[in-house]
Design an enzyme around this catalytic site. Structure first.
Site, PDB file in Angstrom:
ATOM      1  N   GLY A   1      -7.131  -6.778   3.527  1.00  0.00           N
ATOM      2  CA  GLY A   1      -6.923  -8.449   3.185  1.00  0.00           C
ATOM      3  C   GLY A   1      -7.411  -8.887   2.676  1.00  0.00           C
ATOM      4  O   GLY A   1      -7.143  -8.012   1.277  1.00  0.00           O
TER       5      GLY A   1
ATOM      6  N   ILE B   1     -10.341  -9.033   1.679  1.00  0.00           N
ATOM      7  CA  ILE B   1     -11.250  -7.681   1.216  1.00  0.00           C
ATOM      8  C   ILE B   1     -11.360  -7.644   0.261  1.00  0.00           C
ATOM      9  O   ILE B   1     -10.818  -6.703  -0.878  1.00  0.00           O
ATOM     10  CB  ILE B   1     -12.363  -7.507   2.362  1.00  0.00           C
ATOM     11  CG1 ILE B   1     -12.202  -7.505   4.090  1.00  0.00           C
ATOM     12  CG2 ILE B   1     -13.781  -6.759   1.594  1.00  0.00           C
ATOM     13  CD1 ILE B   1     -12.893  -6.641   4.934  1.00  0.00           C
TER      14      ILE B   1
ATOM     15  N   LYS C   1      -4.333   2.952   2.797  1.00  0.00           N
ATOM     16  CA  LYS C   1      -4.809   2.287   2.349  1.00  0.00           C
ATOM     17  C   LYS C   1      -6.252   3.552   1.775  1.00  0.00           C
ATOM     18  O   LYS C   1      -6.690   3.024   0.784  1.00  0.00           O
ATOM     19  CB  LYS C   1      -5.608   1.535   3.190  1.00  0.00           C
ATOM     20  CG  LYS C   1      -4.478   0.493   3.676  1.00  0.00           C
ATOM     21  CD  LYS C   1      -4.627  -0.738   5.289  1.00  0.00           C
ATOM     22  CE  LYS C   1      -4.119  -1.608   4.909  1.00  0.00           C
ATOM     23  NZ  LYS C   1      -4.279  -2.789   6.218  1.00  0.00           N
TER      24      LYS C   1
ATOM     25  N   LYS D   1       0.712  -1.169  -0.154  1.00  0.00           N
ATOM     26  CA  LYS D   1       0.063   0.078   0.186  1.00  0.00           C
ATOM     27  C   LYS D   1       1.039   1.503  -0.010  1.00  0.00           C
ATOM     28  O   LYS D   1       0.566   2.171  -0.313  1.00  0.00           O
ATOM     29  CB  LYS D   1      -1.567   0.312   1.294  1.00  0.00           C
ATOM     30  CG  LYS D   1      -0.157   0.018   2.113  1.00  0.00           C
ATOM     31  CD  LYS D   1      -0.513  -1.855   2.615  1.00  0.00           C
ATOM     32  CE  LYS D   1       0.131  -2.855   3.430  1.00  0.00           C
ATOM     33  NZ  LYS D   1       0.073  -3.490   4.746  1.00  0.00           N
TER      34      LYS D   1
ATOM     35  N   GLU E   1      -5.364  -5.213  -5.339  1.00  0.00           N
ATOM     36  CA  GLU E   1      -6.459  -6.145  -4.152  1.00  0.00           C
ATOM     37  C   GLU E   1      -5.719  -6.341  -2.807  1.00  0.00           C
ATOM     38  O   GLU E   1      -6.240  -6.052  -2.420  1.00  0.00           O
ATOM     39  CB  GLU E   1      -7.098  -7.025  -4.337  1.00  0.00           C
ATOM     40  CG  GLU E   1      -7.989  -7.710  -4.200  1.00  0.00           C
ATOM     41  CD  GLU E   1      -9.690  -6.933  -3.840  1.00  0.00           C
ATOM     42  OE1 GLU E   1     -10.040  -6.287  -4.724  1.00  0.00           O
ATOM     43  OE2 GLU E   1      -9.666  -5.659  -2.949  1.00  0.00           O
TER      44      GLU E   1
ATOM     45  N   GLY F   1       1.652 -12.504  12.643  1.00  0.00           N
ATOM     46  CA  GLY F   1       1.974 -12.125  11.264  1.00  0.00           C
ATOM     47  C   GLY F   1       0.952 -10.686  10.431  1.00  0.00           C
ATOM     48  O   GLY F   1       0.961 -11.070   9.559  1.00  0.00           O
TER      49      GLY F   1
HETATM   50  P1  NAP Z   1       7.895  -9.447   6.006  1.00  0.00           P
HETATM   51  O1  NAP Z   1       6.840 -11.006   6.738  1.00  0.00           O
HETATM   52  O2  NAP Z   1       8.992  -8.963   6.399  1.00  0.00           O
HETATM   53  O3  NAP Z   1       8.341 -10.460   4.684  1.00  0.00           O
HETATM   54  C1  NAP Z   1       8.951  -9.894   3.712  1.00  0.00           C
HETATM   55  C2  NAP Z   1       9.895 -10.402   3.030  1.00  0.00           C
HETATM   56  O4  NAP Z   1      10.483  -9.514   1.593  1.00  0.00           O
HETATM   57  C3  NAP Z   1      10.831 -10.974   3.315  1.00  0.00           C
HETATM   58  O5  NAP Z   1      10.816 -12.386   2.841  1.00  0.00           O
HETATM   59  C4  NAP Z   1      12.110 -10.054   2.375  1.00  0.00           C
HETATM   60  O6  NAP Z   1      13.419 -11.299   2.940  1.00  0.00           O
HETATM   61  C5  NAP Z   1      11.891 -10.006   1.578  1.00  0.00           C
HETATM   62  N1  NAP Z   1      12.966  -8.632   1.426  1.00  0.00           N
HETATM   63  C6  NAP Z   1      12.218  -7.496   1.968  1.00  0.00           C
HETATM   64  N2  NAP Z   1      13.577  -6.655   1.810  1.00  0.00           N
HETATM   65  C7  NAP Z   1      13.887  -7.065   0.995  1.00  0.00           C
HETATM   66  C8  NAP Z   1      14.880  -6.549  -0.251  1.00  0.00           C
HETATM   67  N3  NAP Z   1      15.205  -5.620  -0.075  1.00  0.00           N
HETATM   68  N4  NAP Z   1      15.437  -7.813  -2.076  1.00  0.00           N
HETATM   69  C9  NAP Z   1      15.075  -8.992  -1.507  1.00  0.00           C
HETATM   70  N5  NAP Z   1      14.317  -9.021  -0.821  1.00  0.00           N
HETATM   71  C10 NAP Z   1      13.679  -8.502   0.361  1.00  0.00           C
HETATM   72  O7  NAP Z   1       6.866  -8.726   5.727  1.00  0.00           O
HETATM   73  P2  NAP Z   1       4.965  -9.059   5.214  1.00  0.00           P
HETATM   74  O8  NAP Z   1       4.424  -9.320   6.437  1.00  0.00           O
HETATM   75  O9  NAP Z   1       5.120 -10.914   4.459  1.00  0.00           O
HETATM   76  O10 NAP Z   1       4.305  -7.965   4.147  1.00  0.00           O
HETATM   77  C11 NAP Z   1       4.944  -8.242   3.358  1.00  0.00           C
HETATM   78  C12 NAP Z   1       4.251  -6.982   2.169  1.00  0.00           C
HETATM   79  O11 NAP Z   1       2.666  -6.952   2.412  1.00  0.00           O
HETATM   80  C13 NAP Z   1       4.125  -5.831   2.866  1.00  0.00           C
HETATM   81  O12 NAP Z   1       4.604  -4.203   1.289  1.00  0.00           O
HETATM   82  C14 NAP Z   1       3.324  -5.230   4.282  1.00  0.00           C
HETATM   83  O13 NAP Z   1       2.307  -3.999   4.339  1.00  0.00           O
HETATM   84  C15 NAP Z   1       2.206  -6.100   2.885  1.00  0.00           C
HETATM   85  N6  NAP Z   1       0.647  -6.539   4.004  1.00  0.00           N
HETATM   86  C16 NAP Z   1       0.545  -7.531   4.584  1.00  0.00           C
HETATM   87  C17 NAP Z   1      -0.046  -7.677   4.934  1.00  0.00           C
HETATM   88  C18 NAP Z   1       0.296  -8.705   7.273  1.00  0.00           C
HETATM   89  O14 NAP Z   1      -1.143  -9.016   7.305  1.00  0.00           O
HETATM   90  N7  NAP Z   1       1.043  -8.501   7.180  1.00  0.00           N
HETATM   91  C19 NAP Z   1      -1.382  -8.163   4.531  1.00  0.00           C
HETATM   92  C20 NAP Z   1      -1.791  -6.656   3.605  1.00  0.00           C
HETATM   93  C21 NAP Z   1      -0.575  -6.992   2.695  1.00  0.00           C
HETATM   94  P3  NAP Z   1      13.973 -12.698   4.279  1.00  0.00           P
HETATM   95  O15 NAP Z   1      13.028 -13.530   4.576  1.00  0.00           O
HETATM   96  O16 NAP Z   1      15.193 -13.175   3.635  1.00  0.00           O
HETATM   97  O17 NAP Z   1      13.743 -11.250   5.296  1.00  0.00           O
HETATM   98  N1  HSE Z   2       0.251  -4.330   9.377  1.00  0.00           N
HETATM   99  C1  HSE Z   2      -1.962  -4.733   7.953  1.00  0.00           C
HETATM  100  C2  HSE Z   2      -2.635  -4.610   9.080  1.00  0.00           C
HETATM  101  C3  HSE Z   2      -1.957  -5.753   6.739  1.00  0.00           C
HETATM  102  O1  HSE Z   2      -2.498  -4.785   9.949  1.00  0.00           O
HETATM  103  O2  HSE Z   2      -4.128  -4.304   9.124  1.00  0.00           O
HETATM  104  C4  HSE Z   2      -2.838  -5.756   6.284  1.00  0.00           C
HETATM  105  O3  HSE Z   2      -2.741  -4.964   5.597  1.00  0.00           O
END
Ligand code: NAP
Ligand code: HSE
Length: 422
Positions: free
Chosen positions: A134, A136, A205, A105, A129, A187
């Site tokens: 998330g 929805i 968002k 986002k 999306e 997470g």
């Molecule tokens: P996360 O667990 O910290 O995972 C990030 C991943 O990206 C890791 O595998 C990391 O590698 C890799 N990474 C980060 N920086 C990098 C770089 N410079 N070069 C190469 N690889 C890199 O984060 P997440 O919770 O999955 O969230 C990821 C994205 O999804 C964010 O934009 C977040 O806003 C979005 N999102 C998250 C959720 C949620 O519920 N968590 C929901 C909706 C959207 P390593 O594993 O080697 O460290």
């Molecule tokens: N950190 C975000 C939240 C993940 O708690 O809503 C979903 O975008």
């Protein structure tokens, strides 16, 4: 049967979720959609890190060029998080004509114009999306199912982490830091959870959703933002005694050619349907001029709900080459409303002396602020807590009254100022 080569940028919480969905439901998607999605590369920071799920080590790379030079990759899905280098990778992929699916986002909210432009030029698709609420399907619903409406306003809970924290603090009396740590373990939180608790994630968002709903670019800077870090257990308890709960709300309206967009903690009545939205669930009310009121509800964070939205976008991207659905923005300029009215909850600590309550009420009255309810609690040590719920007032009026209160000799501290929505 169409075979598509996919690269993943990131294999953390969300990347692992996408791998799980493709493993569990990949065969079903293949049969139903006529689409075989093959993960051919996964970019990570550290190839040797222990992963949440088994990942073929040959797929892992820490060199982005191995993805951008690989002609067998058709589509790229990004869930690394952060603005850079994610923005550069998304832009470069679009320039190469490769469709991008992202959960990011921050990147979409900050770089909407440039990325939409790159996508338009190359004909690649840009799908996001999962960036709002998330699991929805709110973006698809607004873009594809509400075209017959002017959307007048929407309001909702669009950050799972803060909703989880506020739910557990109010239901279990738990400590802020302790619940935040649990949200991180589950997470839900951003890689840097400051984005959640300070309201920045909800603001990104809201920027995306209001741009799509109102067909006008609503940049992050045009959104008022306040997080939940100042909400105390006392506020939650006093709210309850007054018949309210506290939620972090995102509110957006378009009226008389002006857009109002804001994120802040809000008192809402315990009977309000949004109060029933607990834990990491999100909910969004939308009011359209033809459809009336709609409510969307579901998991707003977490690996599988978010991966559900991402894999849906991956399928759409693979099926829609050259026929992408973009939001055509209105050309007329729009102004932004900064001077809205709200009711307020105010909590003060004052000297426990006769006449103080009347003097504070007098200050509010001199600034045009009238009162809905007043509560006083003795604290011992000659101190008292005064709690006011005001009628609707402009922020200027409230700020004027607060400045005068802070210099009043009997006011020890102004502890809280929180908006109220009925
Ligand atoms: P996360 O667990 O910290 O995972 C990030 C991943 O990206 C890791 O595998 C990391 O590698 C890799 N990474 C980060 N920086 C990098 C770089 N410079 N070069 C190469 N690889 C890199 O984060 P997440 O919770 O999955 O969230 C990821 C994205 O999804 C964010 O934009 C977040 O806003 C979005 N999102 C998250 C959720 C949620 O519920 N968590 C929901 C909706 C959207 P390593 O594993 O080697 O460290
Ligand atoms: N950190 C975000 C939240 C993940 O708690 O809503 C979903 O975008």
């Amino acid at each position: 049967m169409k075979k598509v080569g996919l690269a993943l940028l990131g294999a953390g919480t969300i990347g692992s979720g996408v791998l799980k969905v493709l493993k569990e439901n990949g065969e079903m998607i293949k049969n139903r959609e006529g689409l075989e999605i093959e993960v051919r590369r996964i970019l990570v920071r550290d190839k040797n890190k222990k992963r949440n799920i088994p990942v073929d080590p040959d797929l892992l790379t820490d060199k982005p060029e191995e993805i951008f030079l690989d002609e067998s990759i058709d589509v790229i899905a990004e869930f690394m998080g952060g603005e850079m280098p994610a923005f550069q990778y998304i832009r470069d992929a679009l320039r190469q004509g490769k469709s991008v699916i992202t959960a990011n986002k921050e990147v979409i909210a900050k770089h909407w114009d440039e990325l939409e432009d790159e996508a338009r030029k190359s004909g690649a698709g840009l799908y996001f999306e999962a960036s709002v609420a998330g699991g929805i399907p709110i973006i698809k619903s607004v873009r594809r199912s509400l075209q017959a409406n002017n959307i007048l306003k929407f309001m909702g809970i669009i950050n799972g982490t803060t909703n989880f924290i506020l739910t557990r603090m109010s239901e279990e009396g738990r400590d802020f830091a302790d619940v935040l740590a649990e949200a991180q373990r589950l997470g839900y939180a951003e890689p840097d959870p400051t984005a959640d608790v300070e309201g920045y994630d909800a603001r990104y968002k809201l920027s995306i959703l209001s741009t799509i709903c109102f067909r006008n670019r609503v940049a992050v800077d045009n959104i008022y933002c306040e997080g939940i870090t100042k909400i105390s257990a006392d506020d939650i308890e006093y709210a309850r005694q007054l018949g309210f709960g506290i939620k972090l709300l995102a509110i957006a309206k378009k009226q008389n050619g002006k857009i109002e967009a804001r994120v802040h903690p809000t008192f809402i009545p315990l009977s309000h349907p949004l109060y029933a939205v607990r834990d990491s669930y999100n909910a969004i009310y939308i009011e359209g001029d033809m459809v009336g009121n709609l409510m969307f509800y579901g998991r707003g964070a977490g690996d599988l709900p978010t991966a559900s939205a991402l894999v849906s976008d991956i399928v759409t991207a693979c099926q829609n080459e050259g026929a992408h659905h973009r939001t055509r923005l209105d050309e007329e300029a729009v102004a932004f409303e900064k001077d809205w009215k709200d009711e307020y909850y105010l909590r003060l600590v004052v000297s426990d002396k006769p006449g103080v309550l009347a003097e504070i009420a007098g200050i509010l009255g001199r600034h045009n602020v009238s009162l809905d309810s007043v509560m006083q609690k003795l604290r011992g040590n000659d101190k008292a807590t005064l709690i006011f719920i005001t009628h609707e007032a402009h922020e200027d009026w409230i700020n004027g009254a607060l400045t005068e209160m802070r210099s009043h000799p009997s006011v020890i501290s102004v502890e809280s100022v929180i908006r109220v929505e009925r």
